[in-house]
Scaffold this motif. Sequence first.
Motif, PDB file in Angstrom:
ATOM      1  N   ALA A  55       0.845  -1.186   0.000  1.00 60.11           N
ATOM      2  CA  ALA A  55       0.000   0.000   0.000  1.00 60.11           C
ATOM      3  C   ALA A  55       0.887   1.245   0.000  1.00 60.11           C
ATOM      4  O   ALA A  55       2.056   1.183   0.384  1.00 60.11           O
ATOM      5  N   PRO A  56       0.359   2.396  -0.424  1.00 65.52           N
ATOM      6  CA  PRO A  56       1.168   3.627  -0.466  1.00 65.52           C
ATOM      7  C   PRO A  56       1.362   4.230   0.917  1.00 65.52           C
ATOM      8  O   PRO A  56       0.927   5.332   1.207  1.00 65.52           O
ATOM      9  N   LEU A  57       2.016   3.487   1.778  1.00 65.97           N
ATOM     10  CA  LEU A  57       2.292   3.911   3.144  1.00 65.97           C
ATOM     11  C   LEU A  57       3.749   3.587   3.433  1.00 65.97           C
ATOM     12  O   LEU A  57       4.204   2.473   3.162  1.00 65.97           O
ATOM     13  N   THR A  58       4.492   4.546   3.973  1.00 65.91           N
ATOM     14  CA  THR A  58       5.920   4.360   4.176  1.00 65.91           C
ATOM     15  C   THR A  58       6.191   3.126   5.045  1.00 65.91           C
ATOM     16  O   THR A  58       5.638   3.017   6.142  1.00 65.91           O
ATOM     17  N   PRO A  59       7.007   2.178   4.584  1.00 63.64           N
ATOM     18  CA  PRO A  59       7.324   1.010   5.412  1.00 63.64           C
ATOM     19  C   PRO A  59       8.071   1.408   6.677  1.00 63.64           C
ATOM     20  O   PRO A  59       8.667   2.489   6.765  1.00 63.64           O
ATOM     21  N   LEU A  60       8.040   0.520   7.668  1.00 65.03           N
ATOM     22  CA  LEU A  60       8.728   0.735   8.935  1.00 65.03           C
ATOM     23  C   LEU A  60       9.849  -0.274   9.083  1.00 65.03           C
ATOM     24  O   LEU A  60       9.766  -1.391   8.570  1.00 65.03           O
ATOM     25  N   ILE A  61      10.906   0.105   9.795  1.00 67.03           N
ATOM     26  CA  ILE A  61      11.975  -0.832  10.144  1.00 67.03           C
ATOM     27  C   ILE A  61      11.853  -1.144  11.632  1.00 67.03           C
ATOM     28  O   ILE A  61      11.843  -0.239  12.464  1.00 67.03           O
ATOM     29  N   ILE A  62      11.757  -2.435  11.939  1.00 68.03           N
ATOM     30  CA  ILE A  62      11.724  -2.893  13.328  1.00 68.03           C
ATOM     31  C   ILE A  62      12.817  -3.943  13.473  1.00 68.03           C
ATOM     32  O   ILE A  62      12.695  -5.054  12.948  1.00 68.03           O
ATOM     33  N   GLY A  63      13.883  -3.576  14.160  1.00 69.75           N
ATOM     34  CA  GLY A  63      15.001  -4.504  14.306  1.00 69.75           C
ATOM     35  C   GLY A  63      15.631  -4.803  12.961  1.00 69.75           C
ATOM     36  O   GLY A  63      16.187  -3.933  12.293  1.00 69.75           O
ATOM     37  N   THR A  64      15.534  -6.059  12.542  1.00 69.62           N
ATOM     38  CA  THR A  64      16.096  -6.492  11.271  1.00 69.62           C
ATOM     39  C   THR A  64      15.012  -6.811  10.246  1.00 69.62           C
ATOM     40  O   THR A  64      15.222  -7.585   9.324  1.00 69.62           O
ATOM     41  N   GLU A  65      13.844  -6.195  10.401  1.00 69.49           N
ATOM     42  CA  GLU A  65      12.717  -6.464   9.505  1.00 69.49           C
ATOM     43  C   GLU A  65      12.163  -5.183   8.909  1.00 69.49           C
ATOM     44  O   GLU A  65      12.268  -4.107   9.498  1.00 69.49           O
ATOM     45  N   VAL A  66      11.553  -5.342   7.755  1.00 67.94           N
ATOM     46  CA  VAL A  66      10.764  -4.283   7.135  1.00 67.94           C
ATOM     47  C   VAL A  66       9.292  -4.647   7.319  1.00 67.94           C
ATOM     48  O   VAL A  66       8.872  -5.755   6.967  1.00 67.94           O
ATOM     49  N   ILE A  67       8.525  -3.729   7.878  1.00 70.22           N
ATOM     50  CA  ILE A  67       7.096  -3.946   8.092  1.00 70.22           C
ATOM     51  C   ILE A  67       6.344  -3.076   7.096  1.00 70.22           C
ATOM     52  O   ILE A  67       6.628  -1.878   6.966  1.00 70.22           O
ATOM     53  N   PHE A  68       5.365  -3.659   6.398  1.00 70.81           N
ATOM     54  CA  PHE A  68       4.615  -2.898   5.406  1.00 70.81           C
ATOM     55  C   PHE A  68       3.164  -3.367   5.372  1.00 70.81           C
ATOM     56  O   PHE A  68       2.826  -4.449   5.859  1.00 70.81           O
ATOM     57  N   VAL A  69       2.306  -2.515   4.815  1.00 74.61           N
ATOM     58  CA  VAL A  69       0.894  -2.840   4.652  1.00 74.61           C
ATOM     59  C   VAL A  69       0.685  -3.368   3.243  1.00 74.61           C
ATOM     60  O   VAL A  69       1.067  -2.723   2.259  1.00 74.61           O
ATOM     61  N   ALA A  70       0.102  -4.562   3.130  1.00 76.13           N
ATOM     62  CA  ALA A  70      -0.117  -5.177   1.825  1.00 76.13           C
ATOM     63  C   ALA A  70      -1.161  -4.399   1.033  1.00 76.13           C
ATOM     64  O   ALA A  70      -2.048  -3.752   1.598  1.00 76.13           O
ATOM     65  N   ALA A  71      -1.056  -4.486  -0.284  1.00 75.63           N
ATOM     66  CA  ALA A  71      -1.848  -3.626  -1.157  1.00 75.63           C
ATOM     67  C   ALA A  71      -3.327  -3.981  -1.164  1.00 75.63           C
ATOM     68  O   ALA A  71      -4.183  -3.120  -1.011  1.00 75.63           O
ATOM     69  N   LYS A  72      -3.661  -5.250  -1.319  1.00 75.88           N
ATOM     70  CA  LYS A  72      -5.054  -5.628  -1.563  1.00 75.88           C
ATOM     71  C   LYS A  72      -5.785  -6.019  -0.281  1.00 75.88           C
ATOM     72  O   LYS A  72      -6.896  -5.580  -0.036  1.00 75.88           O
ATOM     73  N   SER A  73      -5.172  -6.834   0.522  1.00 81.88           N
ATOM     74  CA  SER A  73      -5.849  -7.314   1.732  1.00 81.88           C
ATOM     75  C   SER A  73      -5.725  -6.342   2.888  1.00 81.88           C
ATOM     76  O   SER A  73      -6.385  -6.496   3.902  1.00 81.88           O
ATOM     77  N   HIS A  74      -4.848  -5.327   2.746  1.00 87.18           N
ATOM     78  CA  HIS A  74      -4.554  -4.384   3.830  1.00 87.18           C
ATOM     79  C   HIS A  74      -4.017  -5.105   5.061  1.00 87.18           C
ATOM     80  O   HIS A  74      -4.169  -4.624   6.184  1.00 87.18           O
ATOM     81  N   ALA A  75      -3.429  -6.264   4.845  1.00 85.75           N
ATOM     82  CA  ALA A  75      -2.782  -6.982   5.936  1.00 85.75           C
ATOM     83  C   ALA A  75      -1.446  -6.330   6.240  1.00 85.75           C
ATOM     84  O   ALA A  75      -0.835  -5.682   5.394  1.00 85.75           O
ATOM     85  N   VAL A  76      -0.986  -6.508   7.463  1.00 82.99           N
ATOM     86  CA  VAL A  76       0.334  -6.028   7.866  1.00 82.99           C
ATOM     87  C   VAL A  76       1.304  -7.188   7.738  1.00 82.99           C
ATOM     88  O   VAL A  76       1.091  -8.260   8.316  1.00 82.99           O
ATOM     89  N   ARG A  77       2.383  -6.990   6.986  1.00 81.82           N
ATOM     90  CA  ARG A  77       3.332  -8.050   6.702  1.00 81.82           C
ATOM     91  C   ARG A  77       4.749  -7.608   7.059  1.00 81.82           C
ATOM     92  O   ARG A  77       5.032  -6.410   7.176  1.00 81.82           O
ATOM     93  N   SER A  78       5.640  -8.587   7.191  1.00 83.33           N
ATOM     94  CA  SER A  78       7.040  -8.298   7.454  1.00 83.33           C
ATOM     95  C   SER A  78       7.903  -8.972   6.395  1.00 83.33           C
ATOM     96  O   SER A  78       7.526 -10.000   5.818  1.00 83.33           O
ATOM     97  N   LEU A  79       9.056  -8.380   6.141  1.00 79.31           N
ATOM     98  CA  LEU A  79      10.106  -8.985   5.320  1.00 79.31           C
ATOM     99  C   LEU A  79      11.323  -9.184   6.198  1.00 79.31           C
ATOM    100  O   LEU A  79      11.795  -8.239   6.838  1.00 79.31           O
ATOM    101  N   TYR A  80      11.838 -10.406   6.265  1.00 77.22           N
ATOM    102  CA  TYR A  80      12.975 -10.711   7.128  1.00 77.22           C
ATOM    103  C   TYR A  80      13.833 -11.778   6.474  1.00 77.22           C
ATOM    104  O   TYR A  80      13.387 -12.500   5.573  1.00 77.22           O
ATOM    105  N   VAL A  81      15.061 -11.875   6.919  1.00 75.44           N
ATOM    106  CA  VAL A  81      15.981 -12.862   6.360  1.00 75.44           C
ATOM    107  C   VAL A  81      15.750 -14.204   7.034  1.00 75.44           C
ATOM    108  O   VAL A  81      15.844 -14.321   8.266  1.00 75.44           O
TER     109      VAL A  81
END
Length: 232
Positions: A55-81
């Motif tokens: 979604a057009p919302l600035t992602p957040l960094i929490i620790g070693t993850e990127v947190i973002f709002v998904a485009a269609k479901s408006h779910a909150v997701r994380s990207l991590y290694v």
Amino acid sequence: FTPASQQLDGVLGMISLGVLFVMTGQIEYAVRGAGDGPLTPSGVDIRPQSYNGSAPLTPLIIGTEVIFVAAKSHAVRSLYVDPIQGRYESNELSIMADHMLIGHEIVAWDFAQAPHSIVQMVRSDGQLLGVTYIREHEIWGWHRHTTKGLFESLVTIPEGAIDVSYEIVNRTVGGATKRFVEVFAPRENVTRVDGVFVDCSLTYDGRVSGGATITITGGTLWVPEEMVQLTA
């Protein structure tokens, strides 16, 4: 540069965490310099990491993850290694709280790391949501905050050893629409006398000496019994 994505997407956000993440409406990309070199117009290594869309919302960094709002479901997701796969994986943080997001959008959010590690977010209907998130202990819990008014925006500002969240709240006062900059009262190291448990309030500390006379008009004054002094 143009990635080979087989579709046309606009860039909705970018954030750096070891690599440059480029968020689009369909794909989340990790961008590096070619051959582990610097990122240049002619030396780009861009690879899709997940296909959830942002979604057009600035992602957040929490620790070693990127947190973002998904485009269609408006779910909150994380990207991590993923430590086993050695690549970025995506995880849905709102899977157990989808009833708070379905049918609504997140219009503003920010992360208050100290003292409770909370992502606070304003929902499109004016309610305030939060998720307490501590990944290293596999803890995340959602909560909702309501008030006699509508939350419209928020920002988190470091103040000393804690992060303080300020909200813009739309309230109807005396039949007129007013907007207030409000902040949650602290909960740590607060005595019963100093506790604040009401919305949109101001406090006055009347514990003065020297026989001062104070007049308060235009509202209701609540005085804890510990602050009342009776004189003959």
